[in-house]
Design a protein around this motif. Sequence first.
Motif, mmCIF file in Angstrom:
data_model
loop_
_atom_site.group_PDB
_atom_site.id
_atom_site.type_symbol
_atom_site.label_atom_id
_atom_site.label_comp_id
_atom_site.label_asym_id
_atom_site.label_seq_id
_atom_site.Cartn_x
_atom_site.Cartn_y
_atom_site.Cartn_z
ATOM 1 N N LEU A 152 0.826 -1.212 0.000
ATOM 2 C CA LEU A 152 0.000 0.000 0.000
ATOM 3 C C LEU A 152 0.860 1.261 0.000
ATOM 4 O O LEU A 152 0.684 2.140 -0.836
ATOM 5 C CB LEU A 152 -0.923 0.017 1.212
ATOM 6 C CG LEU A 152 -2.109 -0.931 1.160
ATOM 7 C CD1 LEU A 152 -2.925 -0.795 2.447
ATOM 8 C CD2 LEU A 152 -2.991 -0.652 -0.046
ATOM 9 N N HIS A 180 -0.703 6.900 1.274
ATOM 10 C CA HIS A 180 -1.696 7.195 0.239
ATOM 11 C C HIS A 180 -1.272 8.378 -0.607
ATOM 12 O O HIS A 180 -0.750 9.365 -0.104
ATOM 13 C CB HIS A 180 -3.061 7.492 0.854
ATOM 14 C CG HIS A 180 -4.097 7.779 -0.186
ATOM 15 N ND1 HIS A 180 -4.516 9.048 -0.489
ATOM 16 C CD2 HIS A 180 -4.749 6.950 -1.036
ATOM 17 C CE1 HIS A 180 -5.404 8.989 -1.470
ATOM 18 N NE2 HIS A 180 -5.562 7.733 -1.813
ATOM 19 N N GLN A 181 -1.489 8.247 -1.912
ATOM 20 C CA GLN A 181 -1.262 9.366 -2.807
ATOM 21 C C GLN A 181 -2.515 9.637 -3.599
ATOM 22 O O GLN A 181 -3.363 8.763 -3.739
ATOM 23 C CB GLN A 181 -0.094 9.052 -3.744
ATOM 24 C CG GLN A 181 1.218 9.212 -3.006
ATOM 25 C CD GLN A 181 2.396 8.727 -3.800
ATOM 26 O OE1 GLN A 181 2.287 8.467 -4.983
ATOM 27 N NE2 GLN A 181 3.517 8.608 -3.124
ATOM 28 N N ASN A 237 -5.076 7.216 -5.778
ATOM 29 C CA ASN A 237 -4.763 5.802 -5.566
ATOM 30 C C ASN A 237 -6.001 5.109 -5.000
ATOM 31 O O ASN A 237 -6.684 5.684 -4.155
ATOM 32 C CB ASN A 237 -3.641 5.651 -4.535
ATOM 33 C CG ASN A 237 -2.279 5.977 -5.118
ATOM 34 O OD1 ASN A 237 -2.180 6.488 -6.219
ATOM 35 N ND2 ASN A 237 -1.242 5.668 -4.374
ATOM 36 N N HIS A 238 -6.259 3.902 -5.464
ATOM 37 C CA HIS A 238 -7.422 3.164 -4.944
ATOM 38 C C HIS A 238 -7.035 1.721 -4.684
ATOM 39 O O HIS A 238 -6.280 1.132 -5.449
ATOM 40 C CB HIS A 238 -8.581 3.227 -5.936
ATOM 41 C CG HIS A 238 -9.236 4.574 -5.985
ATOM 42 N ND1 HIS A 238 -10.308 4.919 -5.200
ATOM 43 C CD2 HIS A 238 -8.915 5.683 -6.705
ATOM 44 C CE1 HIS A 238 -10.636 6.181 -5.426
ATOM 45 N NE2 HIS A 238 -9.804 6.662 -6.339
ATOM 46 N N VAL A 239 -7.559 1.177 -3.589
ATOM 47 C CA VAL A 239 -7.303 -0.229 -3.296
ATOM 48 C C VAL A 239 -8.630 -0.978 -3.188
ATOM 49 O O VAL A 239 -9.625 -0.437 -2.691
ATOM 50 C CB VAL A 239 -6.451 -0.401 -2.008
ATOM 51 C CG1 VAL A 239 -7.138 0.196 -0.790
ATOM 52 C CG2 VAL A 239 -6.121 -1.873 -1.757
ATOM 53 N N ALA A 259 -4.517 0.415 5.806
ATOM 54 C CA ALA A 259 -4.755 1.554 4.917
ATOM 55 C C ALA A 259 -5.028 2.809 5.736
ATOM 56 O O ALA A 259 -4.471 3.877 5.455
ATOM 57 C CB ALA A 259 -5.919 1.244 3.973
ATOM 58 N N TRP A 275 -4.825 6.362 4.066
ATOM 59 C CA TRP A 275 -5.754 6.176 2.943
ATOM 60 C C TRP A 275 -7.152 6.589 3.406
ATOM 61 O O TRP A 275 -7.654 6.062 4.398
ATOM 62 C CB TRP A 275 -5.778 4.710 2.490
ATOM 63 C CG TRP A 275 -4.528 4.265 1.795
ATOM 64 C CD1 TRP A 275 -3.274 4.202 2.322
ATOM 65 C CD2 TRP A 275 -4.421 3.813 0.440
ATOM 66 N NE1 TRP A 275 -2.385 3.739 1.379
ATOM 67 C CE2 TRP A 275 -3.069 3.499 0.216
ATOM 68 C CE3 TRP A 275 -5.336 3.652 -0.609
ATOM 69 C CZ2 TRP A 275 -2.606 3.026 -1.019
ATOM 70 C CZ3 TRP A 275 -4.891 3.171 -1.830
ATOM 71 C CH2 TRP A 275 -3.529 2.871 -2.029
ATOM 72 N N ALA A 333 -11.048 5.671 -0.787
ATOM 73 C CA ALA A 333 -10.038 5.028 -1.621
ATOM 74 C C ALA A 333 -9.910 3.538 -1.300
ATOM 75 O O ALA A 333 -9.148 2.830 -1.941
ATOM 76 C CB ALA A 333 -8.691 5.720 -1.442
ATOM 77 N N VAL A 334 -10.653 3.095 -0.291
ATOM 78 C CA VAL A 334 -10.548 1.699 0.145
ATOM 79 C C VAL A 334 -11.883 1.012 -0.147
ATOM 80 O O VAL A 334 -12.909 1.355 0.426
ATOM 81 C CB VAL A 334 -10.206 1.615 1.646
ATOM 82 C CG1 VAL A 334 -10.031 0.171 2.087
ATOM 83 C CG2 VAL A 334 -8.947 2.429 1.934
#
Lengths: 569, 215
Positions: free
Chosen positions: A432, A435-436, A439-441, A457, A462, A466-467
């Motif tokens: 991971l 976070h930038q 960005n997506h997870v 995260a 994050w 984004a999660v």
Amino acid sequence: MPLSLSDPNWYPIASSEDLPFRHVYQGQLLGRELAVWRADDGNVNVWENRCLHRGVRLSIGINEGQELKCQYHGWRYANRSAGCTYIPAHPADAPARRIENRKYPVREAYGLIWSAANDEKPFAPFPGAEGQSWFALRPMPVNAAPEDVVAGLARLAPDDQPADLLPGLTVRLGEIVYFVQPVDAGRAVIRGLLPETPADALAALRHHNEHLTHLRDRLERAAARKPAPEPLQPIYEKVSADLATMPDIAVPRGNTLNVVVSRKWQSADGVIGFELADRDGKHLPTFQPGAHIDVHLPNGLVRQYSITNGPGDLLSYVIGVKQENASKGGSKVLVETVREGDVLAISEPRNNFPLRRDATRTVLIAGGIGITPLLSMARFLDKSSLPYELHYFTRNGESVAFKSELDALHGAVHVHTGLARDAIRGTIDQVLGPHQFANHVYICGPGAMLEMVQETAARLGWPDEAVHFEYFQNDKTIDASSAFDIELARSAMTLHVPAGKTILEVMREAGLTVPSSCEQGACGTCLTTVMEGEVDHQDVYLNKSEKASNTCMMTCVSRAKSARLVLDI
Amino acid sequence: MTITLYDFELSGNCYKLRLLMSILGLPYDIVPVDFFPGREHKADWFLRLNPFGQLPVLKDDDLVLSDSGAILAYLAKKYDASGQWFPDDPAITAEILRWHAVADDITATSSAARLALGYDYDFDIEKSQKGAHRIFRLIDEHLWFGEREGRDWLCAPSHPTTADIACFPYVMLSEEGGISRQDYPALRRWTDRVRRIPGFTVMSGIFPAGPAKVD
Ligand SMILES: N[C@@H](CCC(=O)N[C@@H](CS)C(=O)NCC(=O)O)C(=O)O
Ligand code: FES
């Protein structure tokens, strides 16, 4: 005989060679403009040449292999169904979209692509078609009326061997068959076929091309002496608003369809693959990456399974089922009793796990059977050449499911086998990173893993948006403390729901038959339309926008915030 | 070396040079010239650079050049280490110059129709459109047989040359002049190939192509 917009005949509209992969061909038949493209699986699509969004020509769009992307605002349409799979202006949104472009019938045969203005006539080979290996000449566009072009071709025949006029603007001259594609009232394309590939193919192509060029020039000189015919005025029947626009809210429709189990196999240790296909070989409904179907099992249970397919793969859905030792009911029935050839009822695909396609970095994390929706996502990103990393955690090498499908991906695919809990945590931490922007997870796997990724995260900064993850089980504690009235509009009944009882129970006690299945707000069976009142949603079935719309609810767990709810029952 | 391009953003002839320099990875400066509506290409300062009063003009240190085809040849001969874009072979040089001339015919027809429709120019629209169709027919035929013979580009080598760059812009912009390319499928496929050349860049009205299929 004048051309008719509703002419049901099939005409060739392109040569097979006109459609290399990743190209969009621009065609026209009976005044209607067409966008024609071959998907990476070989299937040819013939669609109206207009994007449903702003009417921009799809022929200037991008053939991404299994989806066609409009050049203007990036709406994407799926191979086969022409269903819209993505709208960049709503990247995080996935109501069950039914936006679908207009398609025309299509057949590839004898080196040509055939289509028709409507579905009235089934495709039939032209007389004498069978038994030859036809060889297509260079198509010759002519600015002249199609019937004049037919007459001009017929005049090429020597006196002792008159031309044979076949139905559907077709002329046979000796062994050569010429089809005249009616492009418009004053435009045509001559498409000739030789019965076999000539010994010197190139010389023959040049010879016939020269011959047809002379004919074209004569026909165009003659046409220039006549008044130009009025172009056909195709009425672009409006695609119904239902299909052409993004619904504010798509109330899931609860329709089921019957599919046949066309293949069942051991995909990995502990994972059984099922391929589900339409019984008549037709394509299945459009789905989006991350979508799942409800499978109605022979024992009456309903279970959710993610579709693993890539974009535009609509001839079957492939799902993966975990072979649990102690599994009660669900997967066990599928694994043990359902066989190849059996028919199952499934729902239309639904998506509570939408994939954004505007991320600068997409990280997909799968644990065990959780690979299924992420495999689909990876395949979509792959086809669009968007960057992604897939991390797949399994117990051991033998339990890696869908191996050949993973091998076919071009992105960064990492399989992590046999890691202990702490090692998994360390890997996820590293993968991971902080976070930038953009960005997506996406995570799918056992509950413990989900929590681990969410925790990690959050610690790395994050944000929640984004999660992304999805629940198939409702693990939330249901708050049943409220009391309220329900008014059943169609049954003309008002009932009181006391604390501690569900709406479903109260309705059943009053003698109503209402369907349900999981009774934990996860399967969607008890979905009900709400006409008035404010819902206290407690399910995991509806997505955010569906919940916010306040137009539907799951009566097995959800309740009311207002004193009264009016339901369409 | 300092390259300066006297440029009008919406000009296909200027775009030819931006395209080749982008492909060759050449750095350059831009001096914008207000071709429309300002008619700056007829201003004294510009006429001193190019008495013909036409864009584009390119300066390489003290050398001042005009005519897009001539400049393409110059850039390729001077800066293309691979020697692909304007090969030395006499027969190929002749072929390329032949297509540079076709490119001028495309400017005189397709670009003229676009200027008449979009930029208030007093050109004969119908004549320009007919002329463009006549040329497109011939290019389509040339490219169609090329595909059969294993030639993907306008000239014989198995790679693109400045001929492809010179003909590309006003083929791609033809619809702005009311010239459909529907009847030219081989020409349309060639525009996909040009748009996939590494280093390709776009201009207003010219969109990128998606990636080719990888197995
Ligand atoms: N053959 C010249 C033609 C250039 C040309 O037509 N340029 C246009 C702008 S795209 C122009 O400056 N036209 C003004 C004129 O000819 O007076 C070239 O390729 O550079
Ligand atoms: S017109 Fe196609 S996406 Fe907007």
